[in-house]
Design a protein around this motif. Structure first.
Motif, PDB file in Angstrom:
ATOM      1  N   ILE A 234      -3.885 -15.857   3.799  1.00 54.03           N
ATOM      2  CA  ILE A 234      -3.637 -14.547   4.415  1.00 54.03           C
ATOM      3  C   ILE A 234      -2.718 -13.710   3.531  1.00 54.03           C
ATOM      4  O   ILE A 234      -2.987 -12.538   3.255  1.00 54.03           O
ATOM      5  CB  ILE A 234      -3.023 -14.727   5.815  1.00 54.03           C
ATOM      6  CG1 ILE A 234      -4.044 -15.341   6.770  1.00 54.03           C
ATOM      7  CG2 ILE A 234      -2.521 -13.384   6.356  1.00 54.03           C
ATOM      8  CD1 ILE A 234      -3.470 -15.705   8.132  1.00 54.03           C
ATOM      9  N   MET A 235      -1.626 -14.318   3.059  1.00 53.19           N
ATOM     10  CA  MET A 235      -0.660 -13.585   2.251  1.00 53.19           C
ATOM     11  C   MET A 235      -1.250 -13.128   0.919  1.00 53.19           C
ATOM     12  O   MET A 235      -0.832 -12.114   0.363  1.00 53.19           O
ATOM     13  CB  MET A 235       0.584 -14.443   2.003  1.00 53.19           C
ATOM     14  CG  MET A 235       1.507 -14.551   3.206  1.00 53.19           C
ATOM     15  SD  MET A 235       2.082 -12.941   3.808  1.00 53.19           S
ATOM     16  CE  MET A 235       2.952 -12.339   2.359  1.00 53.19           C
ATOM     17  N   LYS A 236      -2.199 -13.883   0.408  1.00 53.98           N
ATOM     18  CA  LYS A 236      -2.838 -13.479  -0.855  1.00 53.98           C
ATOM     19  C   LYS A 236      -3.637 -12.191  -0.698  1.00 53.98           C
ATOM     20  O   LYS A 236      -4.075 -11.607  -1.684  1.00 53.98           O
ATOM     21  CB  LYS A 236      -3.737 -14.604  -1.368  1.00 53.98           C
ATOM     22  CG  LYS A 236      -2.957 -15.781  -1.946  1.00 53.98           C
ATOM     23  CD  LYS A 236      -3.855 -16.967  -2.263  1.00 53.98           C
ATOM     24  CE  LYS A 236      -4.779 -16.702  -3.425  1.00 53.98           C
ATOM     25  NZ  LYS A 236      -5.536 -17.926  -3.811  1.00 53.98           N
ATOM     26  N   GLY A 237      -3.789 -11.730   0.534  1.00 52.35           N
ATOM     27  CA  GLY A 237      -4.490 -10.465   0.757  1.00 52.35           C
ATOM     28  C   GLY A 237      -3.595  -9.255   0.643  1.00 52.35           C
ATOM     29  O   GLY A 237      -4.078  -8.119   0.696  1.00 52.35           O
ATOM     30  N   HIS A 238      -2.260  -9.468   0.423  1.00 53.88           N
ATOM     31  CA  HIS A 238      -1.369  -8.302   0.432  1.00 53.88           C
ATOM     32  C   HIS A 238      -1.558  -7.369  -0.763  1.00 53.88           C
ATOM     33  O   HIS A 238      -1.378  -6.161  -0.612  1.00 53.88           O
ATOM     34  CB  HIS A 238       0.103  -8.729   0.575  1.00 53.88           C
ATOM     35  CG  HIS A 238       0.765  -9.218  -0.669  1.00 53.88           C
ATOM     36  ND1 HIS A 238       0.788 -10.539  -1.036  1.00 53.88           N
ATOM     37  CD2 HIS A 238       1.441  -8.547  -1.643  1.00 53.88           C
ATOM     38  CE1 HIS A 238       1.453 -10.671  -2.169  1.00 53.88           C
ATOM     39  NE2 HIS A 238       1.856  -9.484  -2.567  1.00 53.88           N
ATOM     40  N   PRO A 239      -1.940  -7.853  -1.981  1.00 54.69           N
ATOM     41  CA  PRO A 239      -2.174  -6.867  -3.044  1.00 54.69           C
ATOM     42  C   PRO A 239      -3.324  -5.919  -2.733  1.00 54.69           C
ATOM     43  O   PRO A 239      -3.218  -4.700  -2.961  1.00 54.69           O
ATOM     44  CB  PRO A 239      -2.489  -7.748  -4.270  1.00 54.69           C
ATOM     45  CG  PRO A 239      -1.829  -9.057  -3.977  1.00 54.69           C
ATOM     46  CD  PRO A 239      -2.006  -9.237  -2.512  1.00 54.69           C
ATOM     47  N   GLY A 240      -4.417  -6.475  -2.188  1.00 54.44           N
ATOM     48  CA  GLY A 240      -5.546  -5.622  -1.835  1.00 54.44           C
ATOM     49  C   GLY A 240      -5.211  -4.672  -0.707  1.00 54.44           C
ATOM     50  O   GLY A 240      -5.609  -3.497  -0.724  1.00 54.44           O
ATOM     51  N   ALA A 241      -4.450  -5.157   0.272  1.00 44.68           N
ATOM     52  CA  ALA A 241      -4.054  -4.298   1.395  1.00 44.68           C
ATOM     53  C   ALA A 241      -3.160  -3.159   0.906  1.00 44.68           C
ATOM     54  O   ALA A 241      -3.313  -2.011   1.324  1.00 44.68           O
ATOM     55  CB  ALA A 241      -3.330  -5.130   2.453  1.00 44.68           C
ATOM     56  N   GLY A 242      -2.234  -3.478   0.004  1.00 44.51           N
ATOM     57  CA  GLY A 242      -1.364  -2.449  -0.543  1.00 44.51           C
ATOM     58  C   GLY A 242      -2.127  -1.421  -1.346  1.00 44.51           C
ATOM     59  O   GLY A 242      -1.855  -0.214  -1.264  1.00 44.51           O
ATOM     60  N   HIS A 243      -3.090  -1.885  -2.124  1.00 43.40           N
ATOM     61  CA  HIS A 243      -3.915  -0.977  -2.925  1.00 43.40           C
ATOM     62  C   HIS A 243      -4.664  -0.003  -2.033  1.00 43.40           C
ATOM     63  O   HIS A 243      -4.737   1.207  -2.322  1.00 43.40           O
ATOM     64  CB  HIS A 243      -4.881  -1.796  -3.778  1.00 43.40           C
ATOM     65  CG  HIS A 243      -5.660  -0.991  -4.770  1.00 43.40           C
ATOM     66  ND1 HIS A 243      -6.976  -0.630  -4.559  1.00 43.40           N
ATOM     67  CD2 HIS A 243      -5.307  -0.440  -5.961  1.00 43.40           C
ATOM     68  CE1 HIS A 243      -7.407   0.081  -5.585  1.00 43.40           C
ATOM     69  NE2 HIS A 243      -6.423   0.213  -6.449  1.00 43.40           N
ATOM     70  N   ARG A 244      -5.200  -0.502  -0.936  1.00 37.68           N
ATOM     71  CA  ARG A 244      -5.926   0.378  -0.004  1.00 37.68           C
ATOM     72  C   ARG A 244      -4.980   1.396   0.634  1.00 37.68           C
ATOM     73  O   ARG A 244      -5.339   2.571   0.794  1.00 37.68           O
ATOM     74  CB  ARG A 244      -6.615  -0.465   1.074  1.00 37.68           C
ATOM     75  CG  ARG A 244      -7.808  -1.267   0.570  1.00 37.68           C
ATOM     76  CD  ARG A 244      -8.592  -1.879   1.706  1.00 37.68           C
ATOM     77  NE  ARG A 244      -7.824  -2.900   2.416  1.00 37.68           N
ATOM     78  CZ  ARG A 244      -7.760  -4.176   2.064  1.00 37.68           C
ATOM     79  NH1 ARG A 244      -8.429  -4.603   0.985  1.00 37.68           N
ATOM     80  NH2 ARG A 244      -7.079  -5.042   2.768  1.00 37.68           N
TER      81      ARG A 244
END
Length: 419
Positions: A234-244
Motif C-alpha cells: 500500500i505504501m509503495k503507492g504513495h509516489p504515484g498518488a503524489g504524482h497524481r
C-alpha cells in the motif's frame, strides 16, 4: 486589479494576494487568502506585516477616497526614474534585480533563525497535508516563499536548518521530513553548482516529494511497528498518488513531478514504482533518493530511533556501492553535509569524545568539534571547542561513535548552544 493598502484598512471579505514583508511574519501559511473571519483580520493586524496587496477582482474593494486621505504620498526612485506611489495603486511594473546571496554566518548565529523557519514550515506542511486529505488542490505558488526562506538559511549556514529539521519528533515526521528534504536538496544543488532556478525547483521538489502519503491510510502511515508485506505494498503507492495530486494542482513543474514519482528508484533497477535503472533516472530524482533516505534514517520514527548522522553516511556509502544510489550524486551529497555531519559523535585520538558543531572549510575530515568527555577518566570534562582544521590543531578524529552505546542523551544541546 491589485491594490496595495496598509493592514489597518483591511476588511473581512477582502482577498489578500500578497503580503509586503518577510514570509515568516505572515500569520497565514498561504501568501494569498480570502479574509472570511474577523479572527483572521485580527491576526494580520497584530502581525509585523504593515502592507498587503489585495485583488479587488477576487474580493471586496476599498474606499479609495478614505485611503488616499489617510495615507501620505511618497516619491520612490527606481533606476533613476521618480514615480509617485500612494499606498493604493495599481502594481507598477518594476525592473527585477537578482537578490544577493545572504552573507555566510556561523551555525550558532543561524540556529535561532532556522528554528523559526522550521516552526513555521511545520505548520505550513501540516495544513497542506490536511488540505489534500480534504480534497483541495495544491497550489505550489504558496510553497515558494517557504522554499526561498529555506534556501537563504542554507546559504547562510547549511548545517543549521539541515540539522534542526533532523530533530523532529516521531509525531512530526511526515511534515518535517518534507522540510528536511527540501533543505538537503538545496544544499546538494549548491554543491552540484546548479542554477538558482534549478536549485529552487529542487527545493520545491523536496518539499512536495512525499505528498502522496496524504492519500495513504493513516493507520498504515502512522503504524508504530514494522509494516506487513500487504501494508508495504500500500505504501509503495504513495509516489504515484503524489504524482497524481501534483498533476491536479497548479503551478507544478516537471522537476517536482519527476522527483515525487521517482525518488524511490535505485540505479540498480530494484527501486519502485517503475524499476528504472541508471541514466533512465533523472539527476533530480537521484538527488531526491539520497536526500530522502538520509533524513529518513537519521530521524526518530514511530518504530525506531534515528541513527547517528556519521554512521548513516557510512551506511549510505556502502549502499551506494550496491547500486542503491548514483555514486557521483552521493559523493556530492556527502561533501554538502560532511563525512561527519553536524551532531555526529566522534572520538579523537586524544581519547576525548566530542560532538561535531560545524564543518571545517579546509577538509571534510577536520570539522569543528565540541569535546565534553574523557574516555581515559571515563567522566565528563568542561566542554571545549576545537577547530580540527586550524594549523595549530594537534588532535584528529579517530572514529565515529554511537551515542546509544555510550548512553549519552541530549547531545544536540551541545552543538546548538552558543559558543
Amino acid at each position: 486589479m491589485r491594490k496595495k493598502i496598509p493592514v489597518g484598512q483591511l476588511r473581512v471579505g477582502m482577498f489578500i494576494d500578497e503580503v509586503s514583508g518577510s514570509w515568516l511574519d505572515n500569520p497565514f501559511w498561504k501568501s494569498a487568502v480570502l479574509l472570511t473571519d474577523p479572527k483572521e483580520l485580527a491576526q494580520i493586524r497584530s502581525s509585523p506585516i504593515k502592507e498587503v496587496w489585495i485583488d479587488v477582482g477576487k474580493g471586496r474593494d476599498v474606499d479609495d477616497e478614505v485611503i488616499e486621505d489617510a495615507l501620505p504620498r511618497q516619491v520612490d526612485v527606481v533606476d533613476g526614474v521618480e514615480f509617485t506611489a500612494s499606498a493604493v495603486a495599481e502594481e507598477p511594473e518594476l525592473p527585477q534585480a537578482d537578490s544577493a546571496a545572504p552573507p555566510t554566518v556561523s551555525l550558532q548565529d543561524e540556529v535561532a533563525r532556522a528554528g523559526r523557519i522550521c516552526a513555521k514550515a511545520r505548520g505550513a506542511m501540516k495544513t497542506m497535508f490536511q488540505d489534500v486529505r480534504m480534497g483541495k488542490a495544491i497550489d505550489t505558488e504558496h510553497c515558494l516563499p517557504l522554499v526561498d526562506d529555506i534556501t537563504q538559511s542554507v546559504q547562510r549556514n547549511p548545517g543549521a536548518i539541515v540539522s534542526l529539521a533532523r530533530l523532529k519528533t516521531s509525531d512530526d515526521y511526515t511534515y518535517m521530513h518534507s522540510v528536511a528534504v527540501c533543505a538537503l536538496m538545496v544544499a546538494l544543488s549548491r554543491q552540484l553548482k546548479l542554477s538558482a532556478e534549478d536549485t529552487r525547483e529542487a527545493g520545491l521538489a523536496g518539499l512536495l516529494h512525499d505528498l502522496g502519503k496524504s492519500a495513504m491510510p493513516t493507520e498504515v502511515l502512522n503504524k508504530p511497528g514494522k509494516l506487513t508485506d500487504a501494508e508495504f505494498t500500500i505504501m509503495k503507492g504513495h509516489p504515484g498518488a503524489g504524482h497524481r495530486l501534483l498533476q491536479e494542482g497548479h503551478g507544478v513543474g516537471p522537476i517536482a513531478m519527476d522527483v515525487c514519482l521517482h525518488h524511490h528508484e535505485k540505479v540498480n533497477g530494484q527501486g519502485y514504482p517503475h524499476g528504472l535503472k541508471g541514466d533512465d533516472i533523472s539527476l533530480f530524482a537521484k538527488m531526491g533518493a539520497v536526500c530522502d533516505v538520509y533524513d529518513a534514517i537519521t530521524s526518530n520514527r514511530p518504530y525506531k530511533a534515528g541513527w547517528d548522522p556519521a554512521e548513516s553516511i557510512r551506511l549510505m556509502a556502502q549502499w551506494g556501492k550496491d547500486g542503491h544510489f548514483d555514486e557521483a550524486v552521493l559523493q556530492s551529497f556527502i561533501r554538502s553535509i560532511g563525512i561527519y555531519p553536524t551532531g555526529s559523535l566522534v572520538k579523537l585520538k586524544s581519547g576525548r569524545l566530542g560532538v561535531v558543531v560545524e564543518q571545517g572549510p579546509q577538509s571534510l575530515l577536520a570539522p569543528v568539534v565540541k569535546v565534553f568527555f574523557s574516555t581515559k577518566s571515563n567522566q565528563r570534562i568542561p566542554p571545549e571547542l576545537l577547530d580540527l582544521g586550524h594549523p595549530g590543531a594537534s588532535d584528529q578524529i579517530a572514529s565515529r561513535e554511537s551515542p546509544a552505546a555510550w548512553g549519552f542523551t541530549g547531545l544536540d544541546d551541545l552543538w546548538m548552544a552558543h559558543r
